[in-house]
Motif scaffolding. Sequence first.
Motif, mmCIF file in Angstrom:
data_model
loop_
_atom_site.group_PDB
_atom_site.id
_atom_site.type_symbol
_atom_site.label_atom_id
_atom_site.label_comp_id
_atom_site.label_asym_id
_atom_site.label_seq_id
_atom_site.Cartn_x
_atom_site.Cartn_y
_atom_site.Cartn_z
ATOM 1 N N ASN A 1 7.317 -28.764 17.480
ATOM 2 C CA ASN A 1 6.738 -28.624 18.821
ATOM 3 C C ASN A 1 5.214 -28.621 18.684
ATOM 4 N N MET A 2 4.615 -29.733 19.064
ATOM 5 C CA MET A 2 3.169 -29.891 18.876
ATOM 6 C C MET A 2 2.348 -29.007 19.807
ATOM 7 N N LEU A 3 2.979 -28.473 20.837
ATOM 8 C CA LEU A 3 2.242 -27.543 21.699
ATOM 9 C C LEU A 3 2.159 -26.163 21.063
ATOM 10 N N ARG A 4 3.087 -25.874 20.163
ATOM 11 C CA ARG A 4 3.054 -24.589 19.467
ATOM 12 C C ARG A 4 2.218 -24.658 18.192
ATOM 13 N N CYS A 5 2.263 -25.823 17.545
ATOM 14 C CA CYS A 5 1.627 -25.969 16.234
ATOM 15 C C CYS A 5 0.130 -25.670 16.301
ATOM 16 N N ILE A 6 -0.337 -24.914 15.312
ATOM 17 C CA ILE A 6 -1.778 -24.601 15.250
ATOM 18 C C ILE A 6 -2.441 -25.339 14.082
ATOM 19 N N PHE A 7 -1.713 -26.251 13.466
ATOM 20 C CA PHE A 7 -2.244 -27.110 12.394
ATOM 21 C C PHE A 7 -2.848 -26.280 11.250
ATOM 22 N N CYS A 8 -2.126 -25.223 10.904
ATOM 23 C CA CYS A 8 -2.609 -24.347 9.828
ATOM 24 C C CYS A 8 -2.322 -24.951 8.457
ATOM 25 N N GLY A 9 -1.325 -25.815 8.362
ATOM 26 C CA GLY A 9 -0.999 -26.454 7.087
ATOM 27 C C GLY A 9 -0.073 -25.640 6.195
ATOM 28 N N GLY B 1 -1.581 -37.355 9.327
ATOM 29 C CA GLY B 1 -1.511 -38.355 10.389
ATOM 30 C C GLY B 1 -2.732 -38.308 11.310
ATOM 31 N N PRO B 2 -2.675 -39.084 12.387
ATOM 32 C CA PRO B 2 -3.789 -39.082 13.343
ATOM 33 C C PRO B 2 -3.736 -37.861 14.265
ATOM 34 N N HIS B 3 -4.605 -37.863 15.253
ATOM 35 C CA HIS B 3 -4.558 -36.825 16.286
ATOM 36 C C HIS B 3 -3.239 -36.868 17.037
ATOM 37 N N VAL B 4 -2.806 -35.711 17.492
ATOM 38 C CA VAL B 4 -1.672 -35.706 18.412
ATOM 39 C C VAL B 4 -2.242 -36.082 19.778
ATOM 40 N N THR B 5 -1.691 -37.137 20.350
ATOM 41 C CA THR B 5 -2.292 -37.664 21.586
ATOM 42 C C THR B 5 -1.826 -36.891 22.825
ATOM 43 N N ALA B 6 -2.575 -37.067 23.890
ATOM 44 C CA ALA B 6 -2.253 -36.379 25.148
ATOM 45 C C ALA B 6 -0.998 -36.982 25.767
ATOM 46 N N ASP B 7 -0.309 -36.189 26.549
ATOM 47 C CA ASP B 7 0.888 -36.675 27.234
ATOM 48 C C ASP B 7 1.065 -35.904 28.530
ATOM 49 N N TYR B 8 2.049 -36.305 29.327
ATOM 50 C CA TYR B 8 2.210 -35.693 30.642
ATOM 51 C C TYR B 8 3.246 -34.569 30.671
ATOM 52 N N LYS C 1 8.080 -31.811 27.252
ATOM 53 C CA LYS C 1 9.158 -32.249 26.341
ATOM 54 C C LYS C 1 8.679 -33.375 25.408
ATOM 55 N N ASP C 2 7.675 -34.128 25.847
ATOM 56 C CA ASP C 2 7.188 -35.227 25.014
ATOM 57 C C ASP C 2 6.332 -34.761 23.838
ATOM 58 N N PHE C 3 6.048 -33.463 23.802
ATOM 59 C CA PHE C 3 5.301 -32.922 22.667
ATOM 60 C C PHE C 3 6.223 -32.402 21.570
ATOM 61 N N ILE C 4 7.515 -32.508 21.789
ATOM 62 C CA ILE C 4 8.447 -32.140 20.717
ATOM 63 C C ILE C 4 8.725 -33.409 19.925
ATOM 64 N N TYR C 5 8.133 -33.485 18.748
ATOM 65 C CA TYR C 5 8.233 -34.707 17.942
ATOM 66 C C TYR C 5 9.455 -34.621 17.032
ATOM 67 N N GLY C 6 10.271 -35.656 17.104
ATOM 68 C CA GLY C 6 11.453 -35.716 16.251
ATOM 69 C C GLY C 6 11.207 -36.621 15.052
ATOM 70 N N LYS C 7 12.282 -36.931 14.345
ATOM 71 C CA LYS C 7 12.140 -37.753 13.131
ATOM 72 C C LYS C 7 11.624 -39.155 13.452
ATOM 73 N N ASP C 8 11.904 -39.636 14.648
ATOM 74 C CA ASP C 8 11.421 -40.983 15.004
ATOM 75 C C ASP C 8 9.901 -41.060 14.939
ATOM 76 N N LYS C 9 9.237 -39.939 15.208
ATOM 77 C CA LYS C 9 7.772 -39.944 15.156
ATOM 78 C C LYS C 9 7.237 -39.376 13.847
ATOM 79 N N LEU C 10 8.054 -38.581 13.168
ATOM 80 C CA LEU C 10 7.529 -37.846 12.003
ATOM 81 C C LEU C 10 7.768 -38.560 10.671
ATOM 82 N N VAL C 11 8.929 -39.189 10.520
ATOM 83 C CA VAL C 11 9.222 -39.821 9.220
ATOM 84 C C VAL C 11 8.351 -41.056 9.058
ATOM 85 N N GLU C 12 7.704 -41.144 7.900
ATOM 86 C CA GLU C 12 6.809 -42.295 7.691
ATOM 87 C C GLU C 12 7.625 -43.588 7.604
#
Length: 170
Positions: free
Chosen positions: A116-124, A139-146, A149-160
């Motif tokens: 959940n990119m809205l929760r993540c604080i990018f602490c590493g 990766g790049p910046h997490v981009t803005a969205d409307y 639910k679109d900020f929950i990134y699944g494997k389709d966005k995460l797996v290289e």
Amino acid sequence: MQPLSNRKKVLEQKPMNFMERIYFPAIIKGLSITLRHFFKKIPTIKYPEQQRPYSKNFRGQHSLKRDEEGRERCTACGLCALSCPAEAITMIAAERTKEEEHLYREEKYAAVYEINMLRCIFCGLCEEACPKEAIYLDGPHVTADYLRKDFIYGKDKLVEPKFDITKLNS
Ligand code: SF4
Ligand code: SF4
């Protein structure tokens, strides 16, 4: 002049002289400040045409890595989720079948892996906790969205994406 208050010191307002009455010095002073700013170095840039280089320590979007044979490295051990202070990671583990050996490196893999990119604080901390070198915040910046639910990134966005190791070496 008769004082209006009982204060000891009465301030008298000096009458304005001619130059003060026409505001001339004040206008010249204001214009000189404006002119000085014309020749100063501009602190801003014209984004997105111009972009500043990122710091070496920049942490961007997570990517789930593959091994040299293109198989997913993640074994769904859950250490990243446990170490996450924002409780941003959720996963469902599954057992690899014989036919899936070319897809996943070990017997167990993450059938579902979400951040959940809205929760993540990018602490590493997830990157540090991973014993399989399976997750990096490179990766790049997490981009803005409307929608939230679109900020929950699944494997389709995460797996290289899969890469051809032979092309890398040539
Ligand atoms: S970077 Fe930090 S907050 Fe974000 S998922 Fe990883 S451990 Fe959680
Ligand atoms: S990314 Fe690493 S720490 Fe997280 S579940 Fe996969 S193997 Fe474990």
